[in-house]
Scaffold this motif. Sequence first.
Motif, PDB file in Angstrom:
ATOM      1  N   ALA A 283      -0.926  14.373  -2.677  1.00  0.00           N
ATOM      2  CA  ALA A 283      -0.240  14.526  -3.962  1.00  0.00           C
ATOM      3  C   ALA A 283      -0.902  15.619  -4.800  1.00  0.00           C
ATOM      4  CB  ALA A 283      -0.262  13.207  -4.721  1.00  0.00           C
ATOM      5  N   ARG A 284      -2.223  15.705  -4.755  1.00  0.00           N
ATOM      6  CA  ARG A 284      -2.927  16.736  -5.496  1.00  0.00           C
ATOM      7  C   ARG A 284      -2.649  18.123  -4.893  1.00  0.00           C
ATOM      8  NH1 ARG A 284      -9.198  16.172  -5.719  1.00  0.00           N
ATOM      9  NH2 ARG A 284      -8.486  14.027  -5.601  1.00  0.00           N
ATOM     10  N   ILE A 285      -2.651  18.226  -3.577  1.00  0.00           N
ATOM     11  CA  ILE A 285      -2.430  19.505  -2.899  1.00  0.00           C
ATOM     12  C   ILE A 285      -1.003  20.009  -3.133  1.00  0.00           C
ATOM     13  CG2 ILE A 285      -2.233  20.551  -0.604  1.00  0.00           C
ATOM     14  CD1 ILE A 285      -4.600  18.842   0.250  1.00  0.00           C
ATOM     15  N   ALA A 286      -0.056  19.097  -3.293  1.00  0.00           N
ATOM     16  CA  ALA A 286       1.341  19.498  -3.489  1.00  0.00           C
ATOM     17  C   ALA A 286       1.514  20.318  -4.774  1.00  0.00           C
ATOM     18  CB  ALA A 286       2.234  18.263  -3.539  1.00  0.00           C
TER      19      ALA A 286
ATOM     20  N   SER B  99      -8.913  -2.925   8.975  1.00  0.00           N
ATOM     21  CA  SER B  99      -7.662  -2.592   8.300  1.00  0.00           C
ATOM     22  C   SER B  99      -7.916  -2.211   6.837  1.00  0.00           C
ATOM     23  CB  SER B  99      -6.675  -3.756   8.380  1.00  0.00           C
ATOM     24  OG  SER B  99      -7.127  -4.837   7.601  1.00  0.00           O
ATOM     25  N   ALA B 100      -8.895  -2.829   6.198  1.00  0.00           N
ATOM     26  CA  ALA B 100      -9.227  -2.473   4.821  1.00  0.00           C
ATOM     27  C   ALA B 100      -9.719  -1.025   4.768  1.00  0.00           C
ATOM     28  CB  ALA B 100     -10.295  -3.416   4.274  1.00  0.00           C
ATOM     29  N   ARG B 101     -10.506  -0.644   5.752  1.00  0.00           N
ATOM     30  CA  ARG B 101     -10.993   0.736   5.820  1.00  0.00           C
ATOM     31  C   ARG B 101      -9.819   1.693   6.061  1.00  0.00           C
ATOM     32  NH1 ARG B 101     -15.123   2.011  10.442  1.00  0.00           N
ATOM     33  NH2 ARG B 101     -14.394  -0.070  10.773  1.00  0.00           N
ATOM     34  N   GLU B 102      -8.899   1.304   6.935  1.00  0.00           N
ATOM     35  CA  GLU B 102      -7.739   2.152   7.208  1.00  0.00           C
ATOM     36  C   GLU B 102      -6.843   2.276   5.977  1.00  0.00           C
ATOM     37  OE1 GLU B 102      -5.954   0.291  10.559  1.00  0.00           O
ATOM     38  OE2 GLU B 102      -7.513   0.955  11.941  1.00  0.00           O
ATOM     39  N   GLN B 103      -6.675   1.175   5.248  1.00  0.00           N
ATOM     40  CA  GLN B 103      -5.859   1.211   4.035  1.00  0.00           C
ATOM     41  C   GLN B 103      -6.494   2.124   2.990  1.00  0.00           C
ATOM     42  OE1 GLN B 103      -5.464  -2.857   2.846  1.00  0.00           O
ATOM     43  NE2 GLN B 103      -3.855  -3.298   4.342  1.00  0.00           N
ATOM     44  N   ARG B 104      -7.796   2.048   2.852  1.00  0.00           N
ATOM     45  CA  ARG B 104      -8.489   2.920   1.893  1.00  0.00           C
ATOM     46  C   ARG B 104      -8.337   4.383   2.303  1.00  0.00           C
ATOM     47  NH1 ARG B 104     -13.556   5.252   0.765  1.00  0.00           N
ATOM     48  NH2 ARG B 104     -14.018   5.216  -1.458  1.00  0.00           N
ATOM     49  N   ALA B 105      -8.481   4.654   3.588  1.00  0.00           N
ATOM     50  CA  ALA B 105      -8.325   6.028   4.075  1.00  0.00           C
ATOM     51  C   ALA B 105      -6.903   6.525   3.840  1.00  0.00           C
ATOM     52  CB  ALA B 105      -8.672   6.102   5.559  1.00  0.00           C
ATOM     53  N   ASP B 106      -5.914   5.672   4.063  1.00  0.00           N
ATOM     54  CA  ASP B 106      -4.520   6.067   3.828  1.00  0.00           C
ATOM     55  C   ASP B 106      -4.257   6.348   2.351  1.00  0.00           C
ATOM     56  OD1 ASP B 106      -3.928   5.876   6.512  1.00  0.00           O
ATOM     57  OD2 ASP B 106      -3.079   3.848   6.362  1.00  0.00           O
ATOM     58  N   SER B 107      -4.831   5.517   1.460  1.00  0.00           N
ATOM     59  CA  SER B 107      -4.610   5.741   0.028  1.00  0.00           C
ATOM     60  C   SER B 107      -5.302   7.028  -0.424  1.00  0.00           C
ATOM     61  CB  SER B 107      -5.090   4.548  -0.789  1.00  0.00           C
ATOM     62  OG  SER B 107      -6.504   4.445  -0.729  1.00  0.00           O
ATOM     63  N   LEU B 108      -6.495   7.279   0.075  1.00  0.00           N
ATOM     64  CA  LEU B 108      -7.184   8.529  -0.267  1.00  0.00           C
ATOM     65  C   LEU B 108      -6.420   9.739   0.273  1.00  0.00           C
ATOM     66  CD1 LEU B 108     -10.909   7.568   0.362  1.00  0.00           C
ATOM     67  CD2 LEU B 108      -9.794   7.956  -1.836  1.00  0.00           C
ATOM     68  N   ARG B 109      -5.867   9.612   1.468  1.00  0.00           N
ATOM     69  CA  ARG B 109      -5.093  10.706   2.055  1.00  0.00           C
ATOM     70  C   ARG B 109      -3.835  10.976   1.216  1.00  0.00           C
ATOM     71  NH1 ARG B 109      -4.425   8.541   6.661  1.00  0.00           N
ATOM     72  NH2 ARG B 109      -6.424   9.214   7.485  1.00  0.00           N
ATOM     73  N   ALA B 110      -3.174   9.916   0.748  1.00  0.00           N
ATOM     74  CA  ALA B 110      -1.970  10.082  -0.075  1.00  0.00           C
ATOM     75  C   ALA B 110      -2.315  10.740  -1.410  1.00  0.00           C
ATOM     76  CB  ALA B 110      -1.315   8.724  -0.306  1.00  0.00           C
TER      77      ALA B 110
END
Length: 99
Positions: A73-76, A58-69
């Motif tokens: 935000a940068r792409i927007a 879950s820590a890995r998934e949370q990190r991946a989700d934060s990096l994706r967000a």
Amino acid sequence: MSRSFVDTTLFGGHNTIAKARLARTREAALQQTAGVVAFGDMERIKMSATLPGQGPASAREQRADSLRAMSQARIAQWPNTLEAQRKKKEAVFAERLAA
């Protein structure tokens, strides 16, 4: 009375040697309760045994989700993406309809 020529010990008869052998194998199986597992294998077993949302996965998934967000935000802010061009085209079309 006729005698059977079938060996009853083959089919679970009263054979003391077979019973003793069975008892020894049961004892050996009960005594062999410990083994050596490599650390990496144990971690892999733990990872595959945990439920989603728990443990290190879950820590890995949370990190991946934060990096994706952060990436989204940068792409927007980029004007040259397909999404930005589509939104611009829709805005121009809506402006023409309003006029």
